[in-house]
Design a protein around this motif. Structure first.
Motif, PDB file in Angstrom:
ATOM      1  N   GLY A   1     -12.791   8.775  -7.479  1.00  0.00           N
ATOM      2  CA  GLY A   1     -13.641   7.952  -8.352  1.00  0.00           C
ATOM      3  C   GLY A   1     -12.854   7.171  -9.384  1.00  0.00           C
ATOM      4  O   GLY A   1     -13.412   6.319 -10.067  1.00  0.00           O
ATOM      5  N   THR A   2     -11.557   7.484  -9.556  1.00  0.00           N
ATOM      6  CA  THR A   2     -10.738   6.677 -10.474  1.00  0.00           C
ATOM      7  C   THR A   2      -9.946   5.668  -9.621  1.00  0.00           C
ATOM      8  O   THR A   2      -9.734   5.898  -8.428  1.00  0.00           O
ATOM      9  CB  THR A   2      -9.715   7.525 -11.258  1.00  0.00           C
ATOM     10  N   PRO A   3      -9.470   4.594 -10.255  1.00  0.00           N
ATOM     11  CA  PRO A   3      -8.691   3.625  -9.467  1.00  0.00           C
ATOM     12  C   PRO A   3      -7.271   4.099  -9.139  1.00  0.00           C
ATOM     13  O   PRO A   3      -6.504   3.348  -8.562  1.00  0.00           O
ATOM     14  CB  PRO A   3      -8.659   2.380 -10.366  1.00  0.00           C
ATOM     15  N   LEU A   4      -6.940   5.372  -9.499  1.00  0.00           N
ATOM     16  CA  LEU A   4      -5.604   5.850  -9.140  1.00  0.00           C
ATOM     17  C   LEU A   4      -5.440   5.837  -7.619  1.00  0.00           C
ATOM     18  O   LEU A   4      -4.386   5.478  -7.096  1.00  0.00           O
ATOM     19  CB  LEU A   4      -5.369   7.260  -9.700  1.00  0.00           C
ATOM     20  N   PHE A   5      -6.518   6.242  -6.929  1.00  0.00           N
ATOM     21  CA  PHE A   5      -6.464   6.178  -5.464  1.00  0.00           C
ATOM     22  C   PHE A   5      -7.614   5.311  -4.968  1.00  0.00           C
ATOM     23  O   PHE A   5      -8.770   5.523  -5.351  1.00  0.00           O
ATOM     24  CB  PHE A   5      -6.535   7.583  -4.861  1.00  0.00           C
ATOM     25  N   ASP A   6      -7.280   4.372  -4.081  1.00  0.00           N
ATOM     26  CA  ASP A   6      -8.327   3.519  -3.519  1.00  0.00           C
ATOM     27  C   ASP A   6      -9.125   4.288  -2.477  1.00  0.00           C
ATOM     28  O   ASP A   6     -10.319   4.089  -2.339  1.00  0.00           O
ATOM     29  CB  ASP A   6      -7.684   2.280  -2.881  1.00  0.00           C
ATOM     30  N   GLU A   7      -8.423   5.146  -1.746  1.00  0.00           N
ATOM     31  CA  GLU A   7      -9.113   5.977  -0.747  1.00  0.00           C
ATOM     32  C   GLU A   7      -8.422   7.318  -0.644  1.00  0.00           C
ATOM     33  O   GLU A   7      -7.195   7.390  -0.735  1.00  0.00           O
ATOM     34  CB  GLU A   7      -9.059   5.304   0.646  1.00  0.00           C
ATOM     35  N   LEU A   8      -9.220   8.372  -0.449  1.00  0.00           N
ATOM     36  CA  LEU A   8      -8.649   9.675  -0.112  1.00  0.00           C
ATOM     37  C   LEU A   8      -8.959   9.892   1.355  1.00  0.00           C
ATOM     38  O   LEU A   8     -10.122   9.758   1.769  1.00  0.00           O
ATOM     39  CB  LEU A   8      -9.266  10.776  -0.974  1.00  0.00           C
TER      40      LEU A   8
ATOM     41  N   LEU B   1       5.332   9.058  -8.451  1.00  0.00           N
ATOM     42  CA  LEU B   1       3.997   8.590  -8.824  1.00  0.00           C
ATOM     43  C   LEU B   1       4.108   7.220  -9.497  1.00  0.00           C
ATOM     44  O   LEU B   1       3.255   6.348  -9.300  1.00  0.00           O
ATOM     45  CB  LEU B   1       3.329   9.613  -9.757  1.00  0.00           C
ATOM     46  N   GLU B   2       5.171   7.049 -10.256  1.00  0.00           N
ATOM     47  CA  GLU B   2       5.368   5.741 -10.916  1.00  0.00           C
ATOM     48  C   GLU B   2       5.579   4.642  -9.868  1.00  0.00           C
ATOM     49  O   GLU B   2       5.051   3.536  -9.999  1.00  0.00           O
ATOM     50  CB  GLU B   2       6.565   5.817 -11.870  1.00  0.00           C
ATOM     51  N   LEU B   3       6.311   4.987  -8.817  1.00  0.00           N
ATOM     52  CA  LEU B   3       6.519   4.036  -7.709  1.00  0.00           C
ATOM     53  C   LEU B   3       5.165   3.680  -7.090  1.00  0.00           C
ATOM     54  O   LEU B   3       4.854   2.514  -6.859  1.00  0.00           O
ATOM     55  CB  LEU B   3       7.426   4.690  -6.657  1.00  0.00           C
ATOM     56  N   ALA B   4       4.361   4.714  -6.857  1.00  0.00           N
ATOM     57  CA  ALA B   4       3.046   4.490  -6.235  1.00  0.00           C
ATOM     58  C   ALA B   4       2.158   3.624  -7.134  1.00  0.00           C
ATOM     59  O   ALA B   4       1.425   2.756  -6.651  1.00  0.00           O
ATOM     60  CB  ALA B   4       2.368   5.836  -5.964  1.00  0.00           C
TER      61      ALA B   4
ATOM     62  N   CYS C   1       2.614  -0.015  -6.819  1.00  0.00           N
ATOM     63  CA  CYS C   1       2.081  -0.669  -5.618  1.00  0.00           C
ATOM     64  C   CYS C   1       0.688  -1.224  -5.949  1.00  0.00           C
ATOM     65  O   CYS C   1       0.079  -0.844  -6.947  1.00  0.00           O
ATOM     66  CB  CYS C   1       1.982   0.331  -4.475  1.00  0.00           C
ATOM     67  N   HIS C   2       0.197  -2.103  -5.044  1.00  0.00           N
ATOM     68  CA  HIS C   2      -1.100  -2.732  -5.342  1.00  0.00           C
ATOM     69  C   HIS C   2      -2.282  -1.869  -4.917  1.00  0.00           C
ATOM     70  O   HIS C   2      -3.384  -2.012  -5.448  1.00  0.00           O
ATOM     71  CB  HIS C   2      -1.169  -4.095  -4.658  1.00  0.00           C
ATOM     72  N   PHE C   3      -2.028  -0.996  -3.947  1.00  0.00           N
ATOM     73  CA  PHE C   3      -3.089  -0.103  -3.456  1.00  0.00           C
ATOM     74  C   PHE C   3      -2.479   1.262  -3.170  1.00  0.00           C
ATOM     75  O   PHE C   3      -1.295   1.362  -2.838  1.00  0.00           O
ATOM     76  CB  PHE C   3      -3.719  -0.662  -2.166  1.00  0.00           C
ATOM     77  N   ARG C   4      -3.326   2.292  -3.254  1.00  0.00           N
ATOM     78  CA  ARG C   4      -2.841   3.651  -2.974  1.00  0.00           C
ATOM     79  C   ARG C   4      -3.885   4.415  -2.184  1.00  0.00           C
ATOM     80  O   ARG C   4      -5.066   4.448  -2.580  1.00  0.00           O
ATOM     81  CB  ARG C   4      -2.567   4.428  -4.283  1.00  0.00           C
ATOM     82  N   ILE C   5      -3.447   4.988  -1.046  1.00  0.00           N
ATOM     83  CA  ILE C   5      -4.338   5.933  -0.378  1.00  0.00           C
ATOM     84  C   ILE C   5      -3.603   7.265  -0.287  1.00  0.00           C
ATOM     85  O   ILE C   5      -2.366   7.298  -0.254  1.00  0.00           O
ATOM     86  CB  ILE C   5      -4.780   5.452   1.024  1.00  0.00           C
ATOM     87  N   ALA C   6      -4.350   8.370  -0.298  1.00  0.00           N
ATOM     88  CA  ALA C   6      -3.672   9.677  -0.353  1.00  0.00           C
ATOM     89  C   ALA C   6      -4.467  10.738   0.377  1.00  0.00           C
ATOM     90  O   ALA C   6      -5.694  10.639   0.511  1.00  0.00           O
ATOM     91  CB  ALA C   6      -3.495  10.091  -1.811  1.00  0.00           C
ATOM     92  N   HIS C   7      -3.757  11.744   0.843  1.00  0.00           N
ATOM     93  CA  HIS C   7      -4.416  12.978   1.287  1.00  0.00           C
ATOM     94  C   HIS C   7      -4.995  13.650   0.037  1.00  0.00           C
ATOM     95  O   HIS C   7      -4.303  13.710  -0.989  1.00  0.00           O
ATOM     96  CB  HIS C   7      -3.404  13.924   1.915  1.00  0.00           C
TER      97      HIS C   7
ATOM     98  N   VAL D   1       0.857  -1.194   0.000  1.00  0.00           N
ATOM     99  CA  VAL D   1       0.000   0.000   0.000  1.00  0.00           C
ATOM    100  C   VAL D   1       0.889   1.238   0.000  1.00  0.00           C
ATOM    101  O   VAL D   1       1.763   1.371   0.859  1.00  0.00           O
ATOM    102  CB  VAL D   1      -0.880   0.033   1.281  1.00  0.00           C
ATOM    103  N   ALA D   2       0.689   2.128  -0.968  1.00  0.00           N
ATOM    104  CA  ALA D   2       1.413   3.401  -0.939  1.00  0.00           C
ATOM    105  C   ALA D   2       0.559   4.397  -0.160  1.00  0.00           C
ATOM    106  O   ALA D   2      -0.631   4.546  -0.447  1.00  0.00           O
ATOM    107  CB  ALA D   2       1.647   3.902  -2.363  1.00  0.00           C
ATOM    108  N   ALA D   3       1.175   5.060   0.822  1.00  0.00           N
ATOM    109  CA  ALA D   3       0.472   6.081   1.614  1.00  0.00           C
ATOM    110  C   ALA D   3       1.038   7.428   1.199  1.00  0.00           C
ATOM    111  O   ALA D   3       2.195   7.740   1.467  1.00  0.00           O
ATOM    112  CB  ALA D   3       0.706   5.825   3.085  1.00  0.00           C
ATOM    113  N   ILE D   4       0.213   8.217   0.506  1.00  0.00           N
ATOM    114  CA  ILE D   4       0.762   9.341  -0.256  1.00  0.00           C
ATOM    115  C   ILE D   4       0.291  10.700   0.274  1.00  0.00           C
ATOM    116  O   ILE D   4      -0.907  10.971   0.357  1.00  0.00           O
ATOM    117  CB  ILE D   4       0.337   9.204  -1.739  1.00  0.00           C
ATOM    118  N   GLY D   5       1.266  11.554   0.599  1.00  0.00           N
ATOM    119  CA  GLY D   5       0.960  12.919   1.020  1.00  0.00           C
ATOM    120  C   GLY D   5       2.000  13.868   0.454  1.00  0.00           C
ATOM    121  O   GLY D   5       2.985  13.446  -0.135  1.00  0.00           O
ATOM    122  N   GLY D   6       1.787  15.163   0.634  1.00  0.00           N
ATOM    123  CA  GLY D   6       2.747  16.163   0.156  1.00  0.00           C
ATOM    124  C   GLY D   6       2.755  16.225  -1.354  1.00  0.00           C
ATOM    125  O   GLY D   6       1.736  16.487  -1.980  1.00  0.00           O
ATOM    126  N   VAL D   7       3.928  15.959  -1.947  1.00  0.00           N
ATOM    127  CA  VAL D   7       3.977  15.887  -3.412  1.00  0.00           C
ATOM    128  C   VAL D   7       4.278  14.461  -3.838  1.00  0.00           C
ATOM    129  O   VAL D   7       4.961  13.722  -3.138  1.00  0.00           O
ATOM    130  CB  VAL D   7       5.029  16.843  -4.036  1.00  0.00           C
TER     131      VAL D   7
END
Ligand code: 3HC
Ligand code: NAI
Length: 694
Positions: A167-174, A105-108, A111-117, A93-99
């Motif tokens: 709403g896109t699969p780029l982020f599983d949860e915001l 972004l390619e690294l994220a 990953c199999h899942f991504r959540i972000a601020h 799971v990539a946990a994404i904040g800041g920039v």
């Protein structure tokens, strides 16, 4: 050194990226991530992995400083790291904040899942460095957000908040709040629910009319990309995401990336990126030098420059008071400022309310009494030492202790101006470029006695008003205009020798300048250069006269403002038109001076103009007027329309090879007999040592 910290928390392996300031994906960080995954795979207690960055950055992408070194290819490379993430059987799971940008972004996306601020700034900005996303971005992003949106982001490099991808699969949860806590909760849920791993490579990508779309993309991108190869390569790579199998698409992307990283355009853009950041650093001024608060600004003179300067501060929310000698001059200046805001409102770039708010911060005065309280005063009165003397003596007698007293002079001796006050340490040059509310460049002129505090405050202020501040020492014309003087002189001499104004402008514009030197002279106003030349003729009587330029000025032809200069202009139109009268003047001068015109090649035009900049730039460097070659480059990129894809005059010289530049200078020394062409000692030394400016 390993830049990734590994820790097991409640059955979840947490890999924390720790390469400040922006978690550039350096060799050490890449190795740290792979080591972390291996550790987790070997640990029976680790059921999933969370990768997290800092508050400031998940990651700003590949470490650009490595691009000119073998490290960029050292294993594990970024594609290898992403492969490791993609193929592990542990949920990642990539946990994404800041920039979260570029390789980040390619690294994220690997990953199999991504959540972000939701406020995370997301981009694939590689194109701005003359590259394309080279670690799967062109293949994975279309699978996550669709071809069209992905194309748009990749070709433009635009930065958008993560919330835009809801709403896109780029982020599983915001998620709001503590990112690590949310990521751990998310990872545990994935484990408990035994969710299948979502590998982006397995997702489908489609478009209803791919052929028409890619044809349109190629045509429209090609039309604007001009001197930049990267945007069209981006189109090609994104096209592969739909036409080829994933692995083949990745292979093509990698090949295109390897080609682009070697191009002079990419080297130039990378140089400009670092040059911009380096310019903010002053070698003998520590980054924690105390700075002064600037909450109230006074501007003296409401002419061309004063009114433009005022707008910068109003835009930054800082109240401005303008002082003039007469009410009419104030009224003219205020009307100009109002006109600028009205124009922005009309174009939809600003709301009426915001424009009114800015105008509400503006006041005017005819009395220095109103300047007692100012934190900073910028003088933009006539370019005359006597006038400046009176202004600075009055400011010294009026302003509170600690106020910064700045001059916008473009040619006068700042140390002399400072000597009119009893506080030369508070005096500095803030040299704006016309139009001052538009041009990015601000030359910050450091007088002999300017204090470090005043300098640090001015550089900070430059950032606040969204200018690129570059420090210059004191000399005639400072860095930019001193060099441009030599450049324009060569252009004007070549007109006497046989070239036409049109040929000169065309050759220089083909080289990539926004505007040729002759058109630029007409735009700036012939009278300004003439006044400087007349001063030079007086101060140094052996100065070579520029007969054609002087003659046109004597005829009152000052360029666009008088409707005629080297070109003629229809009323209200800036398009330069050929004027036979100018041909006549040129011919007349050639006859008078006994010059037999010769055919001048475009190559000679470019070399004499651009190498004139380089030779003078080398002298400026040697004298310590500029701190570093890249400062000169950034001045030319932000203030003089030098082609960005060439990285500035000094980088251009490096690319040509200093030994070749030196040879050309020697050739022109011999051809023209002009001592200016004697190679600057620094240039000759670097050429002999096989070194470069940058
Ligand atoms: N690599 C190395 N250093 C970087 C970097 C990077 N990708 N991004 C930023 N830095 C450095 C800057 O040079 C600066 O260094 P300094 O403090 O020594 O001057 C420092 O980080 C802070 O940068 P900024 O002053 O720009 O900080 P901001 O907070 O204003 O902006 C940012 C942060 C938005 C990340 C901005 O720095 C930025 O746009 N960076 C470039 C992002 C980028 O282009 N990434 C793509 C890289 S190419 C790539 O990823 C290839 C891949 O596809 C294979
Ligand atoms: P300008 O002639 O348009 O404006 C000067 C203004 O100063 C006039 O409105 C005048 O009434 C006012 N003024 C003159 N003496 C004054 C005094 N004693 N007290 C108060 N107001 C006074 O001139 P411009 O072009 O704005 O130039 C101003 C300064 O900026 C000059 O030093 C010039 O060298 C410098 N500069 C000009 C650039 C340009 O492209 N025009 C670019 C960068 C710097």
């Amino acid at each position: 050194m390993n830049n990734a910290h590994y820790e097991l928390q409640d059955g979840i392996a947490v890999i924390r990226l720790e390469n400040p300031p922006v978690n550039g994906l350096s060799y050490e960080l890449r190795r740290g991530i792979v080591d972390g995954i291996k550790k987790a795979e070997a640990d029976d207690n680790a059921k999933a992995v969370v990768i997290i960055g800092s508050d400031r950055a998940f990651s700003g992408g590949a470490d650009i400083t490595e691009f000119n070194t073998p490290k960029v290819m050292a294993e594990p490379t970024l594609p290898t790291v992403i492969n490791v993430l993609d193929s592990t059987e542990l949920p990642v799971v990539a946990a994404i904040g800041g920039v979260c940008m570029g390789g980040g972004l390619e690294l994220a996306m690997g990953c199999h899942f991504r959540i972000a601020h939701p406020q995370t700034q997301v981009a694939l900005p590689e194109v701005k460095l003359g590259l394309l996303p080279g670690a799967g971005g062109t293949q994975r992003l279309p699978r996550l957000i669709g071809i069209e949106y992905a194309m748009n982001l990749i070709v433009s490099g635009t930065q958008v908040p993560a919330a835009m991808f809801q709403g896109t699969p780029l982020f599983d949860e915001l998620v709001e709040g503590d990112l690590l806590e949310s990521a751990l909760t998310f990872a545990k849920k994935v484990v408990e629910e035994q969710r299948p791993l979502k590998r982006v490579r397995d997702m489908k990508v489609s478009h209803p009319k791919p052929e028409a779309f890619f044809l349109w993309a190629k045509t429209s991108v090609g039309a604007v990309a001009k001197n930049y190869p990267a945007p069209l390569k981006c189109v090609e790579a994104v096209k592969a995401s739909i036409e080829k199998k994933f692995d083949d698409g990745i292979k093509l992307e990698r090949e295109l990336f390897a080609q682009l990283i070697q191009t002079p355009e990419s080297r130039a853009l990378r140089h400009a990126f670092f040059a911009d950041r380096a310019a903010g650093k002053i070698s003998d001024v520590a980054s924690d030098t105390p700075t002064r608060e600037i909450n109230k600004v006074g501007v003296i003179g409401a002419g061309t420059m004063g009114s433009g300067i005022a707008i910068n501060f109003l835009n930054a929310g800082i109240p401005v008071t303008i002082l003039e000698m007469k009410q009419e001059a104030l009224d003219r200046g205020v009307a100009h400022i109002k006109g600028v805001y009205e124009g922005r409102v009309k174009k939809g770039k600003m709301t009426q309310e915001s424009a009114e708010k800015k105008m509400g911060l503006l006041s005017t005065t005819l009395s220095y009494d109103d300047f007692k309280d100012m934190d900073l005063v910028i003088e933009a009165v006539f370019e005359d030492m006597g006038v400046k003397q009176k202004v600075f003596e009055t400011l010294d007698a009026t302003c509170k202790p600690g106020a910064i007293l700045a001059s916008n002079t473009s040619t006068l001796d700042l140390d002399k101006i400072a000597s009119f006050t009893k506080r030369p340490e508070d005096v500095i040059g803030l040299h704006f470029f016309s139009p001052a509310n538009v041009m990015k460049l601000l030359e910050v002129v450091r007088g002999e006695k300017t204090s470090k505090e005043v300098l640090a405050t001015s550089m900070k202020l430059a950032k606040k008003i969204k200018k690129t501040g570059v420090v210059s020492g004191v000399c005639d014309g400072f860095i930019g205009n001193r060099m441009v003087g030599k450049y324009q002189t060569e252009a004007l001499l070549m007109i006497e020798e046989g070239a036409s104004p049109q040929q000169i402008d065309k050759a220089i514009e083909k080289f990539g300048f926004v505007m040729g030197p002759i058109r630029m002279a007409d735009l700036a106003g012939g009278d300004i250069g003439w006044a400087i030349r007349k001063r030079h003729y007086e101060e140094k009587p052996d100065t070579r006269r520029l007969y054609v330029a002087d003659r046109l000025c004597e005829m009152g032809r000052f360029g666009q403002k008088t409707g005629a200069g080297f070109y003629k202009y229809e009323p209200g139109n800036r398009k330069p038109l050929h004027d036979p009268e100018v041909d006549r003047v040129i011919e007349e001068v050639r006859k008078e001076q006994g010059i037999t015109p010769r055919k001048i090649s475009d190559q000679e035009i470019v070399e004499r103009c651009v190498f004139a900049l380089v030779n003078e730039g080398a002298r400026i460097l040697e004298e310590g007027i500029a701190q570093r070659a890249s400062d000169i480059d950034i001045i030319y990129l932000t203030g003089y329309g030098f082609p960005v894809f060439r990285g500035g005059p000094m980088l251009y010289a490096d690319e040509v090879g200093l030994i070749n530049v030196e040879r050309a200078l020697q050739k022109y020394r011999k051809q023209t007999g002009n001592p200016f062409w004697e190679p600057a000692p620094l240039l000759a030394k670097l050429a002999a040592e096989g070194k470069t400016f940058n």
